[in-house]
Design an enzyme around this catalytic site. Sequence first.
Site, short mmCIF file in Angstrom:
data_model
loop_
_atom_site.label_atom_id
_atom_site.label_comp_id
_atom_site.label_asym_id
_atom_site.label_seq_id
_atom_site.Cartn_x
_atom_site.Cartn_y
_atom_site.Cartn_z
CD GLN A 144 -2.57 1.43 2.53
OE1 GLN A 144 -2.30 0.78 3.54
NE2 GLN A 144 -3.34 2.49 2.56
CB ILE A 175 13.43 -8.48 3.10
CG1 ILE A 175 14.34 -7.57 3.94
CG2 ILE A 175 12.22 -8.90 3.93
CD1 ILE A 175 15.46 -6.93 3.21
CE1 TYR A 182 2.63 -3.88 11.77
CE2 TYR A 182 1.04 -2.65 13.08
CZ TYR A 182 1.90 -2.72 12.01
OH TYR A 182 2.02 -1.64 11.16
P1 NAD Z 1 1.61 -3.91 2.81
O1 NAD Z 1 1.25 -5.19 3.46
O2 NAD Z 1 0.62 -3.27 1.91
O3 NAD Z 1 2.96 -4.10 1.98
C1 NAD Z 1 4.04 -4.85 2.45
C2 NAD Z 1 4.79 -5.39 1.25
O4 NAD Z 1 5.88 -6.17 1.73
C3 NAD Z 1 3.93 -6.32 0.36
O5 NAD Z 1 3.96 -5.88 -0.98
C4 NAD Z 1 4.58 -7.68 0.52
O6 NAD Z 1 4.54 -8.48 -0.65
C5 NAD Z 1 6.01 -7.30 0.89
N1 NAD Z 1 6.68 -8.39 1.61
C6 NAD Z 1 6.15 -9.20 2.56
N2 NAD Z 1 7.07 -10.10 2.95
C7 NAD Z 1 8.19 -9.84 2.25
C8 NAD Z 1 9.48 -10.43 2.21
N3 NAD Z 1 9.78 -11.49 2.98
N4 NAD Z 1 10.42 -9.92 1.37
C9 NAD Z 1 10.11 -8.86 0.56
N5 NAD Z 1 8.89 -8.26 0.55
C10 NAD Z 1 7.96 -8.75 1.38
O7 NAD Z 1 2.06 -2.91 3.96
P2 NAD Z 1 2.03 -1.31 3.95
O8 NAD Z 1 0.70 -0.87 4.40
O9 NAD Z 1 2.57 -0.80 2.66
O10 NAD Z 1 3.02 -1.02 5.15
C11 NAD Z 1 4.41 -0.83 4.94
C12 NAD Z 1 5.06 -0.59 6.29
O11 NAD Z 1 4.46 0.53 6.94
C13 NAD Z 1 4.94 -1.75 7.28
O12 NAD Z 1 6.11 -1.83 8.05
C14 NAD Z 1 3.80 -1.35 8.17
O13 NAD Z 1 3.91 -1.91 9.44
C15 NAD Z 1 3.99 0.15 8.22
N6 NAD Z 1 2.74 0.85 8.57
C16 NAD Z 1 1.71 0.87 7.68
C17 NAD Z 1 0.53 1.52 8.03
C18 NAD Z 1 -0.64 1.58 7.09
O14 NAD Z 1 -1.70 2.08 7.50
N7 NAD Z 1 -0.52 1.09 5.86
C19 NAD Z 1 0.42 2.13 9.28
C20 NAD Z 1 1.49 2.04 10.18
C21 NAD Z 1 2.66 1.43 9.80
C1 AKB Z 2 -2.66 -1.65 10.88
O1 AKB Z 2 -3.88 -1.42 11.06
O2 AKB Z 2 -2.12 -2.71 11.19
C2 AKB Z 2 -1.82 -0.55 10.30
C3 AKB Z 2 -1.19 0.25 11.39
C4 AKB Z 2 -1.94 1.36 12.01
O3 AKB Z 2 -0.09 -0.03 11.77
N1 AKB Z 2 -2.63 0.25 9.43
#
Ligand code: NAD
Ligand code: AKB
Length: 317
Positions: free
Chosen positions: A14, A55, A144
């Site tokens: 995302q 990764i 998490y």
């Molecule tokens: P997401 O799940 O949409 O994307 C994560 C990506 O990582 C996916 O495309 C997946 O294929 C890839 N992935 C998973 N395992 C993998 C591996 N072993 N090697 C390589 N790639 C791998 O997550 P996101 O929403 O884009 O979030 C990204 C980061 O931001 C995360 O650390 C998440 O905790 C953090 N975050 C997101 C939000 C949110 O609202 N989206 C909020 C707080 C924190």
């Molecule tokens: C989740 O809901 O897990 C994420 C976050 C707030 O870390 N969007």
Amino acid sequence: MTKDTILVVGASGQIGTELVIQLRSVYGNSSVVASDLKSATKEIMEGGPFENFDIMDESRLHEVIKKHNITQIYLLAALLSATAEKNIELGWALNMRSLSHVLDLARYGKIKKIYWPSSIAVFGPSTPKINTGQYTVMEPNTVYGISKQAGERWCEYYHNKFGVDVRSLRYPGLISWKEKPGGGTTDYAIHIYHEALKRQKYECFLSATTTLPMMYMSDGIRATLELMEAPAEKIKIRSSYNIAGISFNPEEIANTIKKHIPKFEMSYKLDHRQSIADGWPQSIDDHFAGAHWGWKYQFDLNEITEDMIANLRKEYN
Ligand code: NAD
Ligand code: AKB
């Protein structure tokens, strides 16, 4: 001065889907290598270099770093809150091991700078919920949240002990339309727009009054770039910065949607994600981010709804 080359790990997710495009527009297409386990959007795959790798595979990571002369890593790969609760072993292993591989690259001088996102999930049921401070009780009760809290400690440790330039934000729930969300508790605030446009109704897995901190993706991406581009002496917090956008509950977001889609109906069927949300703050105090490097959000709930509906309408029409 050598030119920076950036590796984004988790580029198909995302955040990665939008972050790669923004980084490429700032640093140039060939200077931003996207990577993931799965392929990314056409725009990313065709717009610049892409590496398909896990990764967790440290030797492949070293190969990619060498091949592209990588100097900075944005590490986005993780299991999010709801998904990690269903596979706690993988949630812990992926979220921790990926960070430790990347921190060690910087410790041994192979890269210069790291971005690693944390989350409001570092807080727990015993944290004060309103205007939650940077430094407060932190007893997360999800795998998490525990992984994010431990990650923050490691980031600060590597900075203090080895001088690693690692920077981090505690993102709230991010709302966007370009890519579907990856399995979090705040995902309802994206699904709701898709369902409103497709079916004029949505069954929500959180209760009507569950207020959570949220932010529009363009604010989240801007915060990330502002943090990473700030002079090092301005970054005084090396665990992770609180950043705030807006706060709302499912009933409030539904009301903004009804202004555009009057027939929209909301119903509620709570699931396991309710107990995750119940442990999180309702609003965030981000004054350190404002004072240290000038952070301020822009999009309010009405603006988010307007932009989400305008963009998703094009998709569904
Ligand atoms: P997401 O799940 O949409 O994307 C994560 C990506 O990582 C996916 O495309 C997946 O294929 C890839 N992935 C998973 N395992 C993998 C591996 N072993 N090697 C390589 N790639 C791998 O997550 P996101 O929403 O884009 O979030 C990204 C980061 O931001 C995360 O650390 C998440 O905790 C953090 N975050 C997101 C939000 C949110 O609202 N989206 C909020 C707080 C924190
Ligand atoms: C989740 O809901 O897990 C994420 C976050 C707030 O870390 N969007």
